[in-house]
Motif scaffolding. Structure first.
Motif, PDB file in Angstrom:
ATOM      1  N   UNK A  25       0.826  -1.211   0.000  1.00  0.00           N
ATOM      2  CA  UNK A  25       0.000   0.000   0.000  1.00  0.00           C
ATOM      3  C   UNK A  25       0.864   1.267   0.000  1.00  0.00           C
ATOM      4  N   UNK A  26       2.028   1.251   0.652  1.00  0.00           N
ATOM      5  CA  UNK A  26       2.920   2.415   0.615  1.00  0.00           C
ATOM      6  C   UNK A  26       3.463   2.625  -0.799  1.00  0.00           C
ATOM      7  N   UNK A  27       3.863   1.523  -1.437  1.00  0.00           N
ATOM      8  CA  UNK A  27       4.372   1.584  -2.804  1.00  0.00           C
ATOM      9  C   UNK A  27       3.282   2.126  -3.733  1.00  0.00           C
ATOM     10  N   UNK A  28       2.084   1.563  -3.633  1.00  0.00           N
ATOM     11  CA  UNK A  28       0.987   1.960  -4.498  1.00  0.00           C
ATOM     12  C   UNK A  28       0.575   3.414  -4.260  1.00  0.00           C
ATOM     13  N   UNK A  29       0.428   3.807  -3.004  1.00  0.00           N
ATOM     14  CA  UNK A  29       0.006   5.185  -2.709  1.00  0.00           C
ATOM     15  C   UNK A  29       1.056   6.210  -3.131  1.00  0.00           C
ATOM     16  N   UNK A  35       1.710  10.121  -9.835  1.00  0.00           N
ATOM     17  CA  UNK A  35       0.820  10.283 -10.994  1.00  0.00           C
ATOM     18  C   UNK A  35      -0.039  11.527 -10.833  1.00  0.00           C
ATOM     19  N   UNK A  36      -0.650  11.695  -9.672  1.00  0.00           N
ATOM     20  CA  UNK A  36      -1.517  12.857  -9.449  1.00  0.00           C
ATOM     21  C   UNK A  36      -0.755  14.174  -9.531  1.00  0.00           C
ATOM     22  N   UNK A  37       0.482  14.165  -9.065  1.00  0.00           N
ATOM     23  CA  UNK A  37       1.261  15.407  -9.002  1.00  0.00           C
ATOM     24  C   UNK A  37       1.904  15.777 -10.334  1.00  0.00           C
ATOM     25  N   UNK A  48       0.072   6.323 -20.255  1.00  0.00           N
ATOM     26  CA  UNK A  48       0.953   5.598 -19.333  1.00  0.00           C
ATOM     27  C   UNK A  48       0.480   4.157 -19.263  1.00  0.00           C
ATOM     28  N   UNK A  49       1.394   3.243 -19.549  1.00  0.00           N
ATOM     29  CA  UNK A  49       1.048   1.821 -19.522  1.00  0.00           C
ATOM     30  C   UNK A  49       0.845   1.353 -18.086  1.00  0.00           C
ATOM     31  N   UNK A  50       1.670   1.845 -17.175  1.00  0.00           N
ATOM     32  CA  UNK A  50       1.470   1.563 -15.763  1.00  0.00           C
ATOM     33  C   UNK A  50       2.146   0.314 -15.272  1.00  0.00           C
ATOM     34  N   UNK A  51       1.366  -0.682 -14.933  1.00  0.00           N
ATOM     35  CA  UNK A  51       1.871  -1.866 -14.248  1.00  0.00           C
ATOM     36  C   UNK A  51       2.297  -2.951 -15.236  1.00  0.00           C
ATOM     37  N   UNK A  68       8.382   4.113 -30.504  1.00  0.00           N
ATOM     38  CA  UNK A  68       7.403   4.293 -29.427  1.00  0.00           C
ATOM     39  C   UNK A  68       8.114   4.488 -28.086  1.00  0.00           C
ATOM     40  N   UNK A  69       7.418   5.131 -27.176  1.00  0.00           N
ATOM     41  CA  UNK A  69       7.900   5.369 -25.821  1.00  0.00           C
ATOM     42  C   UNK A  69       6.902   4.734 -24.867  1.00  0.00           C
ATOM     43  N   UNK A  70       7.375   3.977 -23.882  1.00  0.00           N
ATOM     44  CA  UNK A  70       6.498   3.311 -22.933  1.00  0.00           C
ATOM     45  C   UNK A  70       6.851   3.784 -21.528  1.00  0.00           C
ATOM     46  N   UNK A  71       5.856   4.272 -20.798  1.00  0.00           N
ATOM     47  CA  UNK A  71       6.043   4.717 -19.415  1.00  0.00           C
ATOM     48  C   UNK A  71       5.384   3.680 -18.522  1.00  0.00           C
ATOM     49  N   UNK A  72       6.149   3.174 -17.555  1.00  0.00           N
ATOM     50  CA  UNK A  72       5.624   2.168 -16.632  1.00  0.00           C
ATOM     51  C   UNK A  72       6.132   2.447 -15.231  1.00  0.00           C
ATOM     52  N   UNK A  73       5.521   1.794 -14.253  1.00  0.00           N
ATOM     53  CA  UNK A  73       5.944   1.928 -12.867  1.00  0.00           C
ATOM     54  C   UNK A  73       7.022   0.892 -12.576  1.00  0.00           C
ATOM     55  N   UNK A  74       8.050   1.304 -11.852  1.00  0.00           N
ATOM     56  CA  UNK A  74       9.108   0.371 -11.484  1.00  0.00           C
ATOM     57  C   UNK A  74       8.555  -0.670 -10.523  1.00  0.00           C
ATOM     58  N   UNK A  75       8.883  -1.928 -10.790  1.00  0.00           N
ATOM     59  CA  UNK A  75       8.457  -2.989  -9.881  1.00  0.00           C
ATOM     60  C   UNK A  75       9.527  -3.295  -8.845  1.00  0.00           C
ATOM     61  N   UNK A  76      10.634  -2.577  -8.879  1.00  0.00           N
ATOM     62  CA  UNK A  76      11.721  -2.812  -7.932  1.00  0.00           C
ATOM     63  C   UNK A  76      12.042  -1.564  -7.120  1.00  0.00           C
ATOM     64  N   UNK A  77      12.122  -0.417  -7.769  1.00  0.00           N
ATOM     65  CA  UNK A  77      12.499   0.811  -7.075  1.00  0.00           C
ATOM     66  C   UNK A  77      11.270   1.537  -6.563  1.00  0.00           C
ATOM     67  N   UNK A  78      11.321   1.943  -5.335  1.00  0.00           N
ATOM     68  CA  UNK A  78      10.202   2.575  -4.649  1.00  0.00           C
ATOM     69  C   UNK A  78       9.845   3.914  -5.278  1.00  0.00           C
ATOM     70  N   UNK A  79       8.594   4.056  -5.691  1.00  0.00           N
ATOM     71  CA  UNK A  79       8.023   5.307  -6.205  1.00  0.00           C
ATOM     72  C   UNK A  79       8.772   5.861  -7.419  1.00  0.00           C
ATOM     73  N   UNK A  80       9.229   4.984  -8.276  1.00  0.00           N
ATOM     74  CA  UNK A  80       9.940   5.409  -9.481  1.00  0.00           C
ATOM     75  C   UNK A  80       9.147   4.981 -10.706  1.00  0.00           C
ATOM     76  N   UNK A  81       9.342   5.744 -11.782  1.00  0.00           N
ATOM     77  CA  UNK A  81       8.782   5.320 -13.058  1.00  0.00           C
ATOM     78  C   UNK A  81       9.949   4.979 -13.972  1.00  0.00           C
TER      79      UNK A  81
END
Length: 90
Positions: A25-29, A35-37, A48-51, A68-81
């Motif tokens: 939940x900390x990672x997700x929030x 994203x909101x900011x 944004x492709x996301x997950x 093409x450019x793909x934006x995703x959320x890092x599955x390893x680094x905290x709060x990084x894209x």
């Protein structure tokens, strides 16, 4: 490599790093806050492709014939894209 295994390897290494396990939940929030900011309009427009994992992103990019450019959320680094790019040359 699963995040927990990679964390253990980094934790026992001699290099300095900020590796720590955080609850989902900390990672997700934190990602929701980023994203909101900074990325809300891109998220709202579906740009944004996301997950997805690095491997999934690479596979997806290989299957697309154009640059093409793909934006995703890092599955390893905290709060990084992460941003993956495929140019005309592949």
């Amino acid at each position: 490599m699963p995040v927990a295994e990679e964390y253990q390897l980094k934790k026992s290494s001699t290099t300095d790093g900020e590796w720590k396990l955080v609850p989902f939940y900390e990672w997700f929030l934190k990602l929701a806050e980023v994203v909101n900011k900074y990325l809300y309009s891109m998220w709202y427009d579906g740009l944004i492709f996301g997950f997805c994992s690095k491997e999934d992103a690479e596979s997806l990019l290989r299957s697309i014939p154009r640059s093409v450019l793909l934006v995703r959320f890092s599955d390893i680094e905290y709060a990084k894209i992460k941003i993956s790019v495929k140019d005309r040359n592949g």
